[in-house]
Design a protein around this motif. Structure first.
Motif, mmCIF file in Angstrom:
data_model
loop_
_atom_site.group_PDB
_atom_site.id
_atom_site.type_symbol
_atom_site.label_atom_id
_atom_site.label_comp_id
_atom_site.label_asym_id
_atom_site.label_seq_id
_atom_site.Cartn_x
_atom_site.Cartn_y
_atom_site.Cartn_z
ATOM 1 N N LYS A 175 0.909 -1.185 -0.052
ATOM 2 C CA LYS A 175 0.112 0.396 0.027
ATOM 3 C C LYS A 175 0.602 1.008 0.056
ATOM 4 O O LYS A 175 1.918 0.568 0.527
ATOM 5 C CB LYS A 175 -0.871 0.113 1.498
ATOM 6 C CG LYS A 175 -2.070 -0.833 1.299
ATOM 7 C CD LYS A 175 -2.609 -0.579 2.941
ATOM 8 C CE LYS A 175 -4.418 -1.659 3.221
ATOM 9 N NZ LYS A 175 -4.178 -1.254 3.993
ATOM 10 N N LYS A 176 0.533 2.888 0.199
ATOM 11 C CA LYS A 176 1.055 3.668 0.054
ATOM 12 C C LYS A 176 1.223 3.680 1.331
ATOM 13 O O LYS A 176 0.125 3.707 2.369
ATOM 14 C CB LYS A 176 0.399 5.334 -0.775
ATOM 15 C CG LYS A 176 0.069 6.675 -0.644
ATOM 16 C CD LYS A 176 -0.518 7.271 -0.545
ATOM 17 C CE LYS A 176 -0.346 8.877 -0.434
ATOM 18 N NZ LYS A 176 0.507 9.352 0.563
ATOM 19 N N ASP A 177 2.677 4.148 1.183
ATOM 20 C CA ASP A 177 3.263 4.080 2.670
ATOM 21 C C ASP A 177 3.316 3.239 3.527
ATOM 22 O O ASP A 177 3.945 3.050 4.763
ATOM 23 C CB ASP A 177 2.511 4.811 4.370
ATOM 24 C CG ASP A 177 1.824 6.924 3.250
ATOM 25 O OD1 ASP A 177 2.822 7.013 3.092
ATOM 26 O OD2 ASP A 177 0.680 6.985 3.324
ATOM 27 N N GLY A 178 3.415 2.103 3.024
ATOM 28 C CA GLY A 178 3.588 -0.077 3.582
ATOM 29 C C GLY A 178 4.996 0.116 3.484
ATOM 30 O O GLY A 178 6.112 0.792 3.067
ATOM 31 N N ARG A 179 5.104 -0.533 4.216
ATOM 32 C CA ARG A 179 6.890 -0.586 4.729
ATOM 33 C C ARG A 179 7.800 -2.187 3.925
ATOM 34 O O ARG A 179 7.124 -3.137 4.676
ATOM 35 C CB ARG A 179 6.855 -0.212 6.227
ATOM 36 C CG ARG A 179 7.327 0.804 6.674
ATOM 37 C CD ARG A 179 6.448 1.427 7.791
ATOM 38 N NE ARG A 179 4.546 1.077 7.477
ATOM 39 C CZ ARG A 179 4.421 1.284 7.952
ATOM 40 N NH1 ARG A 179 3.541 0.769 9.343
ATOM 41 N NH2 ARG A 179 2.941 0.668 7.884
ATOM 42 N N ILE A 180 8.790 -1.761 3.998
ATOM 43 C CA ILE A 180 9.568 -3.452 3.789
ATOM 44 C C ILE A 180 10.392 -3.296 5.127
ATOM 45 O O ILE A 180 11.280 -2.544 5.372
ATOM 46 C CB ILE A 180 9.956 -3.801 2.265
ATOM 47 C CG1 ILE A 180 9.301 -3.251 1.576
ATOM 48 C CG2 ILE A 180 10.692 -4.985 2.453
ATOM 49 C CD1 ILE A 180 9.300 -3.730 -0.340
ATOM 50 N N ILE A 181 10.836 -4.493 5.531
ATOM 51 C CA ILE A 181 11.407 -4.799 6.815
ATOM 52 C C ILE A 181 12.292 -5.567 6.249
ATOM 53 O O ILE A 181 12.148 -6.772 6.221
ATOM 54 C CB ILE A 181 10.741 -5.381 8.356
ATOM 55 C CG1 ILE A 181 10.283 -3.615 7.891
ATOM 56 C CG2 ILE A 181 12.474 -4.802 8.955
ATOM 57 C CD1 ILE A 181 9.341 -3.890 9.399
ATOM 58 N N ILE A 182 14.127 -6.146 5.936
ATOM 59 C CA ILE A 182 14.497 -6.917 5.564
ATOM 60 C C ILE A 182 15.419 -7.260 7.381
ATOM 61 O O ILE A 182 16.562 -6.167 7.507
ATOM 62 C CB ILE A 182 15.480 -6.333 4.009
ATOM 63 C CG1 ILE A 182 14.475 -6.447 3.252
ATOM 64 C CG2 ILE A 182 16.248 -7.934 3.985
ATOM 65 C CD1 ILE A 182 15.303 -5.510 2.557
ATOM 66 N N THR A 183 15.548 -8.521 7.145
ATOM 67 C CA THR A 183 16.970 -8.842 8.259
ATOM 68 C C THR A 183 17.772 -9.319 7.707
ATOM 69 O O THR A 183 17.351 -10.437 6.740
ATOM 70 C CB THR A 183 16.060 -9.702 10.422
ATOM 71 O OG1 THR A 183 15.758 -10.958 9.084
ATOM 72 C CG2 THR A 183 15.565 -8.739 10.674
ATOM 73 N N SER A 184 19.227 -9.132 7.852
ATOM 74 C CA SER A 184 19.924 -10.072 7.817
ATOM 75 C C SER A 184 21.566 -10.132 8.188
ATOM 76 O O SER A 184 21.958 -9.050 9.096
ATOM 77 C CB SER A 184 20.839 -9.146 6.401
ATOM 78 O OG SER A 184 22.093 -9.147 5.801
ATOM 79 N N ILE A 185 21.868 -11.648 8.220
ATOM 80 C CA ILE A 185 22.763 -11.622 9.331
ATOM 81 C C ILE A 185 23.889 -11.607 8.690
ATOM 82 O O ILE A 185 25.853 -12.182 8.740
ATOM 83 C CB ILE A 185 23.003 -12.877 9.910
ATOM 84 C CG1 ILE A 185 22.183 -14.270 8.980
ATOM 85 C CG2 ILE A 185 21.373 -12.786 11.498
ATOM 86 C CD1 ILE A 185 22.100 -15.420 9.395
ATOM 87 N N LEU A 186 24.001 -12.224 7.168
ATOM 88 C CA LEU A 186 24.463 -12.194 6.009
ATOM 89 C C LEU A 186 25.360 -10.775 5.656
ATOM 90 O O LEU A 186 24.693 -9.764 5.852
ATOM 91 C CB LEU A 186 24.577 -12.659 4.913
ATOM 92 C CG LEU A 186 24.598 -14.108 5.333
ATOM 93 C CD1 LEU A 186 24.244 -14.478 4.054
ATOM 94 C CD2 LEU A 186 25.346 -14.813 5.724
ATOM 95 N N LEU A 187 26.467 -10.599 5.414
ATOM 96 C CA LEU A 187 27.069 -9.241 4.582
ATOM 97 C C LEU A 187 27.076 -9.179 3.337
ATOM 98 O O LEU A 187 27.329 -7.322 3.259
ATOM 99 C CB LEU A 187 28.696 -8.807 4.623
ATOM 100 C CG LEU A 187 29.372 -8.096 4.927
ATOM 101 C CD1 LEU A 187 29.648 -7.547 5.900
ATOM 102 C CD2 LEU A 187 31.024 -8.220 5.353
ATOM 103 N N GLU A 188 26.968 -9.646 2.469
ATOM 104 C CA GLU A 188 26.091 -8.542 0.952
ATOM 105 C C GLU A 188 24.559 -8.858 1.111
ATOM 106 O O GLU A 188 24.291 -8.077 0.152
ATOM 107 C CB GLU A 188 26.293 -10.241 -0.016
ATOM 108 C CG GLU A 188 27.600 -10.967 -0.091
ATOM 109 C CD GLU A 188 28.529 -11.990 1.192
ATOM 110 O OE1 GLU A 188 28.181 -12.255 2.297
ATOM 111 O OE2 GLU A 188 29.967 -11.861 0.858
ATOM 112 N N THR A 189 24.273 -9.426 1.514
ATOM 113 C CA THR A 189 22.087 -9.290 2.195
ATOM 114 C C THR A 189 21.809 -7.147 1.614
ATOM 115 O O THR A 189 21.513 -7.004 0.950
ATOM 116 C CB THR A 189 21.968 -9.477 3.025
ATOM 117 O OG1 THR A 189 22.203 -11.428 2.774
ATOM 118 C CG2 THR A 189 20.089 -9.247 3.069
ATOM 119 N N PRO A 190 22.504 -6.252 2.804
ATOM 120 C CA PRO A 190 22.606 -5.207 3.308
ATOM 121 C C PRO A 190 22.356 -4.574 1.285
ATOM 122 O O PRO A 190 21.589 -3.314 1.077
ATOM 123 C CB PRO A 190 22.767 -4.978 4.151
ATOM 124 C CG PRO A 190 23.267 -6.004 5.150
ATOM 125 C CD PRO A 190 23.293 -6.945 4.221
#
Ligand code: SAH
Length: 186
Positions: free
Chosen positions: A125-140
């Motif tokens: 949706k408009k104003d919707g959020r995506i959250i990503i968690t990462s333990i690997l260096l490459e992912t971010p």
């Protein structure tokens, strides 16, 4: 926030996400009671359960059937089965059938991260959020590139938490793995 010890866990399924990390994710997500949340890679259900407590509905997605079984047990344990739909699917397939997402949580991507972000963005949706968690260096790095191309407003936080164990000689701090939490708003 639910203590780590209150989750059923298994050696075959990763999670639950540690309590302090769940705190940050829930806080950054700004989840509210009308929200539709999709938890991609629900694992043990650590985040599914926390979101289910606060949102309208959570779609918990995992390609591993064992993960869904444990997530279901944890939802039962916390009386939240009516707040979640469990989908035994790959992330990209699951996203095909879900619309109007407020929060897309990505805790596992199996090499499809950019595609999951792009597909999820369309369903957000408009104003919707995506959250990503990462333990690997490459992912971010991959996530940031994709989120920037979508012109989302992005925040990156890296946390290293240590927890104290009280012993005879004093309190000794034990370090958990550093985790990167990326939050992006449409
Ligand atoms: N946040 C969870 C732990 C997530 S572990 C908790 O707190 O318990 C990551 C999970 O992502 C694993 O169970 C793995 O099976 C799942 N996964 C990885 N890639 C996936 C994909 N492409 N589609 C669906 N699930 C995926």
């Amino acid at each position: 926030m639910i203590p780590d010890s209150s989750f059923i866990s298994s050696e075959d399924v990763p999670g639950p996400t540690k309590e302090e990390i769940r705190c940050l994710i829930i806080c950054k997500s700004k989840v509210s009671s009308n929200d539709t949340v999709v938890d991609i890679g629900c694992g043990t259900g650590g985040l599914t359960v926390e979101f289910a407590k606060r949102a309208q509905i959570v779609y918990a997605v995992d390609k591993n059937i064992d993960a869904l079984q444990i997530t279901q047990k944890n939802l039962q344990k916390h009386n939240l089965t009516n707040k979640a739909h469990l989908l035994h699917k790959n992330a990209l397939k699951a996203l095909r059938d879900i619309e109007d997402i407020d929060i897309l949580m990505i805790g596992g991507s199996g090499g499809d991260l950019s595609l999951i972000i792009e597909k999820g963005y369309k369903k957000l949706k408009k104003d919707g959020r995506i959250i990503i968690t990462s333990i690997l260096l490459e992912t971010p790095t991959e996530a940031l590139k994709t989120l920037q191309n979508l012109d989302m407003s992005i925040e990156v936080v890296n946390v290293s938490i240590s927890k104290g164990q009280i012993m005879d000689r004093g309190t000794m701090m034990f370090a958990n793995n550093p985790i990167t939490i990326i939050t992006a708003q449409k």
